[in-house]
Design an enzyme around this catalytic site. Structure first.
Site, mmCIF file in Angstrom:
data_model
loop_
_atom_site.group_PDB
_atom_site.id
_atom_site.type_symbol
_atom_site.label_atom_id
_atom_site.label_comp_id
_atom_site.label_asym_id
_atom_site.label_seq_id
_atom_site.Cartn_x
_atom_site.Cartn_y
_atom_site.Cartn_z
ATOM 1 N N ASP A 140 0.828 -1.201 0.000
ATOM 2 C CA ASP A 140 0.000 0.000 0.000
ATOM 3 C C ASP A 140 0.866 1.257 0.000
ATOM 4 O O ASP A 140 0.644 2.184 -0.784
ATOM 5 C CB ASP A 140 -0.917 -0.015 1.227
ATOM 6 C CG ASP A 140 -1.874 1.174 1.242
ATOM 7 O OD1 ASP A 140 -2.690 1.290 0.315
ATOM 8 O OD2 ASP A 140 -1.801 1.979 2.191
ATOM 9 N N ASP B 209 1.279 3.954 -3.132
ATOM 10 C CA ASP B 209 0.992 5.374 -2.921
ATOM 11 C C ASP B 209 2.153 6.240 -3.371
ATOM 12 O O ASP B 209 1.980 7.245 -4.066
ATOM 13 C CB ASP B 209 0.698 5.650 -1.443
ATOM 14 C CG ASP B 209 -0.639 5.085 -0.995
ATOM 15 O OD1 ASP B 209 -1.479 4.785 -1.863
ATOM 16 O OD2 ASP B 209 -0.839 4.959 0.234
#
Length: 238
Positions: A89, A93
């Site tokens: 994650d 990002d």
């Protein structure tokens, strides 16, 4: 590591002889991680098409960004939270935002120095936060002492506050990308709608996110040197 009598340390023997548990690889197929792979795919595709299909790029990149909230929900719902998922994650990002900012460097060359600084701040602040979390043995990089930094603790514990800054930050860059192709419709200096969206909604939240990045970098650096000073004796002799 070899001891004085030529034998190999037992610690290394245990590590080297430990059988591989292939059941661990099922973590790769956790639902939130599959969502993460979809995010990566959408982001990469959008960067290949950024010059020729702006509408499609806006849809794919925005969808990838929106899925960022879904993977966390899925992880908690299916009890599939994992360290690998947290890293996936974070990496997604970082590279997605960095790639979009890099594209903006081409579209807005007069602001290339600012965009480079923004990329550097984003990477450094998140990397050092992750590293400090590992050194301190925290379960997550989001574990922040309220007594050290109220704003940073609020950012990582208040989902609404975090969402406003993160969404505003990404939409700021998405807006700049769209502005390059649809200037007549979105120019904040020519249309009331553009002025409201850009200057009143996006600029303040984007600015707030940069402030949080700086606070995160500063506080994390302080935590690291304080930990090192207390645990490495040689520092107290200098």
């Amino acid at each position: 590591m070899t001891t004085t009598n030529g034998s190999t340390s037992s610690t290394n023997n245990k590590h080297n002889n430990k059988p591989i548990n292939t059941d661990a690889y099922k973590i790769y197929l956790y639902i939130p991680n599959i969502i993460g792979y979809l995010r990566v795919t959408l982001s990469l595709l959008s960067f290949f098409l950024y010059e020729t299909y702006p509408k499609l790029v806006l849809i794919m990149y925005t969808l990838s960004f929106l899925l960022d909230g879904l993977d966390g929900i899925a992880a908690r719902h299916y009890n599939q939270c994992s360290r690998f998922g947290a890293v996936l994650d974070m990496v997604t990002d970082r590279f997605s935002t960095a790639a979009l900012i890099t594209i903006l460097c081409k579209f807005y060359p007069n602001y290339i120095f600012l965009f480079i600084l923004l990329n550097i701040l984003d990477f450094i602040s998140h990397w050092i936060r992750m590293y400090v979390g590992l050194v301190l043995g925290n379960t997550s990089h989001k574990d922040v002492d309220w007594n050290r930094s109220y704003l940073l603790a609020l950012y990582y514990t208040n989902k609404l506050f975090m969402a406003i800054l993160c969404v505003g930050n990404e939409l700021f860059y998405i807006y700049l990308y769209a502005l390059y192709f649809y200037n007549d419709l979105l120019n904040p200096n020519k249309t009331i709608l553009g002025f409201i969206i850009f200057y009143i909604l996006l600029v303040p939240t984007w600015g707030g996110k940069q402030v949080m990045n700086f606070i995160q970098m500063y506080q994390s650096a302080n935590e690291l040197v304080e930990y090192e000073y207390e645990h490495d004796v040689h520092h107290k002799k200098n």
